[in-house]
Design a protein around this motif. Structure first.
Motif, PDB file in Angstrom:
ATOM      1  N   TRP A  15       0.836  -1.187   0.000  1.00 25.70           N
ATOM      2  CA  TRP A  15       0.000   0.000   0.000  1.00 25.70           C
ATOM      3  C   TRP A  15       0.877   1.245   0.000  1.00 25.70           C
ATOM      4  O   TRP A  15       1.943   1.262   0.594  1.00 25.70           O
ATOM      5  N   PRO A  16       0.447   2.316  -0.668  1.00 26.27           N
ATOM      6  CA  PRO A  16       1.261   3.542  -0.680  1.00 26.27           C
ATOM      7  C   PRO A  16       1.256   4.215   0.689  1.00 26.27           C
ATOM      8  O   PRO A  16       0.308   4.067   1.470  1.00 26.27           O
ATOM      9  N   ARG A  17       2.326   4.959   0.935  1.00 28.43           N
ATOM     10  CA  ARG A  17       2.378   5.729   2.184  1.00 28.43           C
ATOM     11  C   ARG A  17       1.403   6.897   2.085  1.00 28.43           C
ATOM     12  O   ARG A  17       1.028   7.321   1.002  1.00 28.43           O
ATOM     13  N   TRP A  18       0.995   7.417   3.243  1.00 24.48           N
ATOM     14  CA  TRP A  18       0.002   8.484   3.302  1.00 24.48           C
ATOM     15  C   TRP A  18       0.505   9.732   2.578  1.00 24.48           C
ATOM     16  O   TRP A  18      -0.239  10.390   1.853  1.00 24.48           O
ATOM     17  N   VAL A  19       1.780  10.074   2.738  1.00 27.13           N
ATOM     18  CA  VAL A  19       2.343  11.257   2.094  1.00 27.13           C
ATOM     19  C   VAL A  19       2.336  11.091   0.577  1.00 27.13           C
ATOM     20  O   VAL A  19       1.988  12.036  -0.157  1.00 27.13           O
ATOM     21  N   ASP A  20       2.692   9.921   0.096  1.00 28.62           N
ATOM     22  CA  ASP A  20       2.679   9.668  -1.350  1.00 28.62           C
ATOM     23  C   ASP A  20       1.254   9.748  -1.900  1.00 28.62           C
ATOM     24  O   ASP A  20       1.027  10.277  -2.992  1.00 28.62           O
ATOM     25  N   LEU A  21       0.319   9.227  -1.149  1.00 26.24           N
ATOM     26  CA  LEU A  21      -1.084   9.261  -1.574  1.00 26.24           C
ATOM     27  C   LEU A  21      -1.598  10.695  -1.656  1.00 26.24           C
ATOM     28  O   LEU A  21      -2.287  11.063  -2.613  1.00 26.24           O
ATOM     29  N   GLN A  22      -1.243  11.518  -0.673  1.00 32.01           N
ATOM     30  CA  GLN A  22      -1.663  12.918  -0.688  1.00 32.01           C
ATOM     31  C   GLN A  22      -1.054  13.666  -1.868  1.00 32.01           C
ATOM     32  O   GLN A  22      -1.741  14.427  -2.550  1.00 32.01           O
ATOM     33  N   MET A  23       0.230  13.457  -2.113  1.00 34.77           N
ATOM     34  CA  MET A  23       0.904  14.158  -3.207  1.00 34.77           C
ATOM     35  C   MET A  23       0.326  13.747  -4.555  1.00 34.77           C
ATOM     36  O   MET A  23       0.086  14.592  -5.424  1.00 34.77           O
ATOM     37  N   THR A  24       0.073  12.479  -4.738  1.00 39.22           N
ATOM     38  CA  THR A  24      -0.510  11.998  -5.988  1.00 39.22           C
ATOM     39  C   THR A  24      -1.909  12.578  -6.188  1.00 39.22           C
ATOM     40  O   THR A  24      -2.283  12.963  -7.301  1.00 39.22           O
TER      41      THR A  24
END
Length: 62
Positions: free
Chosen positions: A20-29
């Protein structure tokens, strides 16, 4: 295949096999996709407005 075994395999797949992607990566995407969606919609609105204006001027009988 039994239902219990099927759902257990699904659970194991989701918990242990998927990265699963990290929360920071998910927000940036999400921010990047939102920005480009808004940009593309405004760009297409502008192009559409230009063509409507051009076609009205081209076919006007004045």
């Amino acid at each position: 295949m039994k239902k219990k075994n099927f759902f257990l395999e699904i659970y194991n797949e989701f918990v242990y096999c998927i990265t699963w992607p990290r929360w920071v990566d998910l927000q940036m995407t999400t921010i990047i996709v939102s920005f480009f969606s808004i940009f593309l919609s405004l760009f297409l609105y502008g192009v559409d407005s230009f063509f409507i204006f051009f076609i009205k001027k081209l076919f006007s009988l004045k």
